[in-house]
Design a protein around this motif. Structure first.
Motif, PDB file in Angstrom:
ATOM      1  N   ILE A 171      80.518  41.162 -22.751  1.00  0.00           N
ATOM      2  CA  ILE A 171      81.095  40.704 -21.487  1.00  0.00           C
ATOM      3  C   ILE A 171      81.540  41.893 -20.649  1.00  0.00           C
ATOM      4  O   ILE A 171      81.282  41.947 -19.435  1.00  0.00           O
ATOM      5  N   GLU A 173      78.890  36.953 -10.049  1.00  0.00           N
ATOM      6  CA  GLU A 173      78.616  35.983 -11.118  1.00  0.00           C
ATOM      7  C   GLU A 173      77.122  35.828 -11.350  1.00  0.00           C
ATOM      8  O   GLU A 173      76.660  35.769 -12.493  1.00  0.00           O
ATOM      9  N   PHE A 224      78.434  43.594 -19.337  1.00  0.00           N
ATOM     10  CA  PHE A 224      77.838  42.826 -18.233  1.00  0.00           C
ATOM     11  C   PHE A 224      78.538  43.145 -16.927  1.00  0.00           C
ATOM     12  O   PHE A 224      77.905  43.371 -15.889  1.00  0.00           O
ATOM     13  N   ILE A 241      75.840  38.707 -13.236  1.00  0.00           N
ATOM     14  CA  ILE A 241      76.293  38.681 -14.629  1.00  0.00           C
ATOM     15  C   ILE A 241      75.495  37.659 -15.440  1.00  0.00           C
ATOM     16  O   ILE A 241      75.001  37.959 -16.526  1.00  0.00           O
ATOM     17  N   VAL A 242      75.335  36.461 -14.870  1.00  0.00           N
ATOM     18  CA  VAL A 242      74.551  35.447 -15.581  1.00  0.00           C
ATOM     19  C   VAL A 242      73.138  35.950 -15.854  1.00  0.00           C
ATOM     20  O   VAL A 242      72.578  35.730 -16.925  1.00  0.00           O
ATOM     21  N   ALA A 243      72.603  36.678 -14.890  1.00  0.00           N
ATOM     22  CA  ALA A 243      71.208  37.101 -15.007  1.00  0.00           C
ATOM     23  C   ALA A 243      71.000  38.134 -16.104  1.00  0.00           C
ATOM     24  O   ALA A 243      69.872  38.454 -16.436  1.00  0.00           O
ATOM     25  N   GLN A 244      72.094  38.650 -16.658  1.00  0.00           N
ATOM     26  CA  GLN A 244      71.920  39.636 -17.730  1.00  0.00           C
ATOM     27  C   GLN A 244      71.756  38.980 -19.090  1.00  0.00           C
ATOM     28  O   GLN A 244      71.979  39.594 -20.132  1.00  0.00           O
ATOM     29  N   HIS A 245      71.334  37.728 -19.042  1.00  0.00           N
ATOM     30  CA  HIS A 245      71.135  36.952 -20.263  1.00  0.00           C
ATOM     31  C   HIS A 245      70.379  37.733 -21.332  1.00  0.00           C
ATOM     32  O   HIS A 245      70.732  37.711 -22.504  1.00  0.00           O
ATOM     33  N   LEU A 246      69.310  38.423 -20.910  1.00  0.00           N
ATOM     34  CA  LEU A 246      68.453  39.078 -21.900  1.00  0.00           C
ATOM     35  C   LEU A 246      69.093  40.316 -22.500  1.00  0.00           C
ATOM     36  O   LEU A 246      68.617  40.846 -23.492  1.00  0.00           O
ATOM     37  N   THR A 304      67.886  41.635 -15.368  1.00  0.00           N
ATOM     38  CA  THR A 304      67.276  41.300 -16.655  1.00  0.00           C
ATOM     39  C   THR A 304      66.645  42.515 -17.315  1.00  0.00           C
ATOM     40  O   THR A 304      66.052  42.388 -18.382  1.00  0.00           O
TER      41      THR A 304
END
Lengths: 289, 395, 329, 260
Positions: free
Chosen positions: D126, D98, D129, D101-106, D169
């Protein structure tokens, strides 16, 4: 002008004392004690019962208020706050507990002491009138003096006694205090009892001036929160500063803005919000993240 | 597992309590009268004095065999709901009353609560008797609210007129808490004073309801040296402190309010400094109280340990409801009948000496009769007790 | 994580059935018509509580929802009573207006955390009450009264919804309306929490610095969340105004702000449906205890303390084993 | 040399205290540069200045010739300069996967509203990611603990998770904050290899601030040495090892934890 100053000092001293207990509990356990105002009210009612109803000497009543609240505080910490803090995923959950206790104390006050405003006979008669520049009844001066004395005594206690030093260590860093051999559980209880006792003491002092009724609890808590925020949460000197600042703001605001009436408190609250937005940690608090 | 059982049993207990049916009186059929008001929290005193006077009166009636309406004698049961001074809860309370089949309710205690319950009361055919002054509650198209006391815009002019003529009052100052009800009362008070030709020297000083020190609040007002200081809509908790602060600041003039106060509270909170304080009260002063009133005070004190002088005015609403029902038994389930009866209703006032009457009034203020004719008794506080200053009537 | 399982769908179906079919049947069967208003209140208060829960989700203790509810109530009341705007439009405007105000206020104050944010929002509630007392447009202390009931909605000449004042039973209408809005609110909330925005919120709740290091514009997200939260508050407030047909400065006060927060705590901060359950328990519980008379507050507070003492993570933590965190349902 | 990141005369004062004084150096494309120095030399202040978590008093940091100092941290991250934290700064109640996955915001192509409504782009995102997270964890050798809660990880893996979050990122420059602190030699070795391969295999330029001298000597292409907030030396590991000023600074400091 002198009158405004005198009003400010008097208000400030009583506010500072209310804020002290709250900030102590906050510093020790990170608990925002919503029930602080109710504890203050109980203190007032105990003094009312013993001094006003039973006719015992005022000092006995004051001591009884302190003892009652200290015991109550210790019980609340031991059986409610401590287990909830241990079992909760987020420490803010204690706010719900504190609110529940506030409701409970409100209910008990209503059942035990009734709904009416209560007052006690004056402890000193007469009014100081210095050329109409300062008008201040003697009992206020006495209570103000007692409040300032209590604040000084409290600071001295925290500074020089063994218990006080342990409490300060605990407030600074729980883990470190534990490593230093401070019995954390025991001192948390003592600290909470001390905070509650301060609330009881103010209640006992102020009942001689303002009287007491069950409705004073909630608003008193909120005022105390504001003072604590002005000074910086969890800092003893901050609570004192916050108390005096709010006291002076009220005294000055009411003197200067009185012709605008309704907006005095609006101005106070908005300036408070602006102040906190600019300086979130208050005057003396540690920055929060 | 253990905590689950505990929670479950707690929930079960709650459910049990909730479903528990109301106690049954032996003998007579029961007539339920409702009370929706504030009986906890800061303003508890208002609602509690209300509720207790209703319960005292109900117990008294039941003990002496019940109340005869038409051909039936009823026992009276008071159903109370604590709205915590929250208009949302007031609505819930009024709904509860409708649920209980109640058509006559005393309360709520505040403007906002009374205004909020209006839709519910009108939809469910409930007559209610609020202690709120907002005129829109009683003026058409509003139909179901009956003002249960003397409004300050009625008592204010009477008091000011009396003080102007008898005590030579020329200047007046107003102080109010920064809350809806007191502010509204201040506005109408100022208008009344101006209409009488009094000079209003200060009318914008307010204080927060949580004020603990009134000296800074009053300092600028006292500096104007008014002949009369009016505490608009002052709560019994604040009155003694305001009086004390004003006197300690050296104020020599008169102090008055248009709300009911309690002598014990004044005695404790301000002592001799409260001497001469003028407030509106009921008919319990020795000059006016009938034997029934004295009996009522005695029973109240016995039941609850201590009397509250605010109840002097609050004993009336229940009496009016019952007497009007007795005058027109059809109204017991039909408020339209009640409203019809109100126009012509008249009965002797049991709580006052002499031949005072219970009638409905309010035509002047509301264009319809939506107010009970409580005697406007203006009291002055002297050495720990109230003395009647003068008595007036409202039309 | 994003797919909806059949179990969840069934659960949701049961929930809808319970609200829209079950409750009316039970009420009709027991004759407890008074529960409609109580449940309507629960629905509209849980809409506002949902907003508070959302600010908790980015790690902010929000004791200011009463302010936005009051703003919403006044906006709707002024539009409906003074400008004659349709209630349904005013409802949306009330939410949007509250959101705009929250953006302006949020810009400076959302930097604060912990008790500091909590306190400043508490003060905000008082400020809004005092402003409502002082402004001419809000009628000051007199409040706005006799607000007309919601009108009907017609689309292309077709009447979708009759005006409320033509209905025999507005209780049911208000209940259905509030329930529909509540369901929509919680669907949106659930969707939001389980979408990317929700994940980002969780990351901010746990560590704002780390979140900003991975490129999250934390200031922007905070504002967005606060605005959504206040939108819910405004909607809840406007709904109450239309039910009571009056708004006063005291309609929503500090106590209400605190209660909204307590609803979230009681239901459980880790569960989307926590605030709904919390509101139901706190509000309905008080109602149920009304037969206790003067012991009502005592029993209520003792029960509250017992619950928090033995379930410090909220009521829903009882079911923690079965359900994932954050997702709920 | 084409400098990717330029530190030009950066100064930071806290009140009267100068924490970093007029420091300048360049970081080249695909280089590993380490900043070292005794305790209190101003390393971590400099680190925060470069990642824009602190504002400079004077001077500036340029990335690809553009000024990045005094920008918001997330803007700097968007440009491709991403920092990691020491081990305590993680998403405690998320799983490893998780977090990544969250860190792939950019990397997101869809808007936040798009995710809310579940648009096609969002669904594609999704899926992407998830795939990238698995690939990244594989690369980091953390696949086995993908579903573990971050707060349950042992210390060494926490550091790896921090780097994985940073890598997710897609940074051009990765700033590592004391990546070897508190590790035993074996863990250090593994992390050194990992950092090396991040640089070589993924083409990420690395600037790290570190205490652990042997590791730094091992890994760095070049080294910058700070003392009392000033740069006292710059050069290859071997040059630094023989630099007298450096030896003096380290011997002079009471810090016995660090030896040369």
């Amino acid at each position: 002008m002198e009158q405004v100053l005198a009003n400010g000092i008097y208000l400030g001293a009583q506010y500072a004392m209310i804020a002290l207990g709250l900030t102590l509990i906050f510093a020790l356990m990170n608990v925002l004690n919503f029930a602080h105002g109710q504890m203050y009210v109980i203190g007032g009612f105990v003094t009312y019962t013993i001094y006003g109803q039973l006719g015992l000497p005022y000092i006995v009543a004051l001591l009884a208020s302190c003892v009652t609240l200290a015991v109550l505080g210790a019980l609340i910490e031991r059986f409610l706050f401590a287990p909830v803090i241990k079992g909760s995923a987020r420490e803010e959950s204690t706010m719900l507990l504190a609110a529940g206790i506030a409701f409970l104390l409100d209910a008990l006050i209503l059942l035990i002491f009734g709904e009416k405003q209560r007052g006690v006979p004056k402890i000193v008669n007469g009014v100081l009138n210095w050329d109409f520049r300062i008008i201040m009844p003697y009992d206020r001066i006495l209570i103000c003096g007692l409040a300032i004395f209590s604040i000084v005594a409290f600071i001295a206690f925290m500074q020089f006694s063994r218990t006080g030093r342990a409490l300060r260590a605990l407030a600074q860093d729980r883990t470190a205090a534990q490593l230093m051999g401070v019995n954390v559980d025991r001192y948390s209880t003592i600290g909470f009892a001390l905070g509650a006792m301060l609330a009881g003491l103010v209640g006992g002092l102020l009942v001689t001036i303002t009287g007491i009724n069950l409705g004073m609890g909630g608003p008193t808590s909120i005022k105390a929160f504001m003072m604590v925020m002005i000074g910086g949460a969890g800092v003893i000197s901050g609570a004192i500063a916050g108390g005096f600042i709010l006291g002076f703001m009220e005294a000055i605001g009411l003197a200067v803005l009185s012709q605008y009436g309704d907006i005095t408190y609006l101005v106070i609250f908005i300036s408070l919000m602006i102040f906190l937005a600019i300086r979130p940690q208050g005057l003396m608090g540690k920055p929060w993240g | 597992m253990k905590r689950r059982t505990l929670v479950k049993s707690a929930l079960a207990a709650t459910a049990l309590v909730a479903l528990q049916s109301t106690a049954v009186f032996a003998g007579n059929p029961v007539l339920k009268i409702g009370f929706v008001g504030v009986t906890s929290g800061p303003a508890a005193a208002w609602g509690i004095s209300n509720q207790r006077s209703m319960e005292t009166r109900a117990a008294w009636i039941n003990e002496t065999g019940g109340y005869k309406i038409g051909n039936t004698t009823y026992d009276i049961k008071i159903v109370s709901f604590d709205d915590q001074k929250d208009p949302k809860r007031s609505i819930a309370g009024m709904d509860k009353m409708a649920q209980e089949g109640i058509h006559y309710v005393v309360g709520p205690n505040t403007d906002d609560g009374a205004e909020a319950v209006r839709p519910v009361a009108e939809a469910n055919g409930i007559m209610y008797f609020p202690y709120a002054f907002s005129k829109s509650l009683y003026t058409p198209p509003a139909s179901n609210a009956v003002l249960a006391m003397v409004a300050n815009y009625q008592s204010g002019p009477a008091i000011y007129k009396y003080l102007k003529e008898k005590k030579g009052v020329k200047t007046v100052a107003f102080v109010a808490a920064n809350e809806s009800d007191p502010l509204s009362q201040r506005t109408s008070g100022v208008a009344a004073a101006k209409a009488l030709g009094l000079k209003v020297v200060s009318d914008n000083v307010t204080y927060q309801p949580d004020t603990t020190d009134f000296t800074p609040v009053l300092t600028p007002v006292i500096r104007q040296r008014p002949d009369l200081l009016v505490l608009s809509g002052v709560s019994p908790a604040h009155a003694p402190q305001l009086i004390r602060s004003a006197r300690e600041l050296g104020y020599q003039g008169l102090i008055s309010t248009e709300t009911a106060q309690d002598a014990q509270v004044l005695r404790e909170g301000a002592g001799d400094l409260a001497n001469g304080f003028i407030s509106v009260g009921g008919a319990s002063t020795p000059e006016l109280a009938s034997d029934a009133m004295k009996e009522f005070v005695k029973r109240y004190t016995k039941m609850f340990g201590e009397y509250n002088d605010e109840s002097n005015t609050k004993v009336y609403a229940l009496e009016y409801i019952l007497a009007t029902l007795a005058a027109n038994p059809k109204a017991i389930n039909d408020v339209k009948e009640f409203q019809k009866t109100m126009d012509t209703f008249e009965a002797p006032n049991p709580f006052m000496k002499g031949n005072a009457k219970l009638t409905y009034v309010g035509t002047t203020s509301f264009t319809q009769k939506r107010q009970i004719a409580v005697p406007l008794v203006v009291n002055t506080f002297e050495n720990g007790a109230f003395k009647t200053l003068f008595v007036a009537t409202v039309d | 994580m994003n797919g909806v399982t059949s179990k969840q769908l069934i659960g949701f179906g049961i929930f809808l059935l319970a609200i829209f079919v079950g409750v009316p049947i039970v009420i009709a069967a027991t004759g407890r018509w008074d529960f409609y208003f109580t449940l309507t209140s629960v629905a509209l208060l849980s809409i506002a509580s949902a907003g508070v829960w959302l600010t908790f989700y980015i790690g902010r203790i929000n004791i200011g929802q009463g302010a936005f509810a009051l703003i919403g109530a006044y906006v709707s009341a002024i539009l409906v009573a003074k400008a004659g705007v349709s209630f349904w439009i005013s409802l949306l405007v009330a939410g949007l207006f509250a959101a705009v105000v929250s953006v302006l206020i949020g810009l400076p104050i959302l930097r604060l955390r912990g008790v500091y944010f909590a306190m400043i929002t508490l003060v905000l509630t008082q400020v809004v009450t005092l402003v409502a007392l002082a402004l001419p447009i809000t009628n000051g202390a007199k409040g706005i009264t006799s607000i007309p009931l919601p009108g009907g909605i017609s689309l292309l000449g077709l009447q979708i919804l009759p005006p409320f004042d033509s209905m025999a039973d507005t209780k049911l209408a208000f209940y259905i309306m509030a329930s529909i809005l509540m369901v929509l609110t919680y669907l949106a909330l659930w969707r939001l929490v389980n979408s990317r925005l929700g994940h980002i919120c969780r990351s901010m709740q746990q560590n704002e610095e780390l979140a900003s290091s991975i490129g999250v514009n934390i200031a922007y997200i905070r504002i967005i969340i606060f605005a959504i939260s206040s939108f819910f508050g405004g909607i809840g407030g406007a709904l109450f105004g239309s039910i009571s047909q009056s708004v006063y400065p005291s309609s929503f006060q500090v106590t209400d702000s605190v209660n909204f927060m307590l609803n979230c705590f009681l239901g459980g901060l880790g569960y989307v449906f926590g605030p709904m359950l919390g509101t139901l328990t706190l509000y309905f519980g008080w109602d149920l205890l009304f037969t206790l008379g003067k012991y009502q507050l005592l029993v209520y507070s003792v029960l509250l303390i017992l619950v928090i003492r033995f379930l410090p993570n909220g009521l829903l933590s009882l079911r923690l084993g079965k359900l994932g965190k954050g997702g709920g349902k | 040399m084409s400098a990717l990141l330029e530190v030009c005369g950066v100064t930071k004062k806290f009140g009267g205290l100068t924490a970093v004084n007029d420091v300048s150096f360049d970081v080249g494309q695909n280089e590993i540069l380490s900043v070292i120095g005794p305790n209190g030399a101003g390393k971590s202040t400099l680190f925060k200045l470069i990642s824009s978590f602190l504002r400079t008093t004077s001077g500036e940091v340029l990335y690809e010739g553009k000024r990045i100092s005094d920008l918001k941290p997330h803007v700097v991250a968007r440009l491709g300069v991403v920092r990691t934290f020491q081990e305590t700064t993680i998403f405690k109640s998320m799983t490893v996967r998780e977090s990544v996955i969250v860190a792939q915001h950019l990397r997101a192509k869809a808007s936040l509203a798009g995710y809310f409504w579940g648009t096609r782009t969002a669904r594609a995102d999704i899926a992407a990611f998830g795939r990238y997270a698995d690939e990244l964890l594989e690369f980091m050798g953390m696949s086995a603990m993908a579903e573990e809660l971050a707060s349950n990880l042992p210390q060494g893996h926490l550091r790896a998770l921090g780097i994985a979050i940073g890598l997710a990122t897609d940074p051009k420059v990765l700033l590592l904050d004391e990546p070897f602190a508190g590790m035993n030699p074996e863990e250090t070795m593994r992390t050194v290899n990992l950092v090396r391969s991040v640089c070589d295999a993924r083409g990420v330029t690395i600037l790290l601030v570190e205490h652990d001298m042997p590791a730094v000597m091992n890994i760095s292409d070049r080294i910058v040495v700070l003392n009392f907030g000033e740069k006292i030396a710059e050069g290859t590991p071997s040059e630094i090892q023989n630099n007298e000023k450096v030896i003096e600074a380290y011997l002079g400091s009471a810090d016995d934890e660090v030896g040369i």
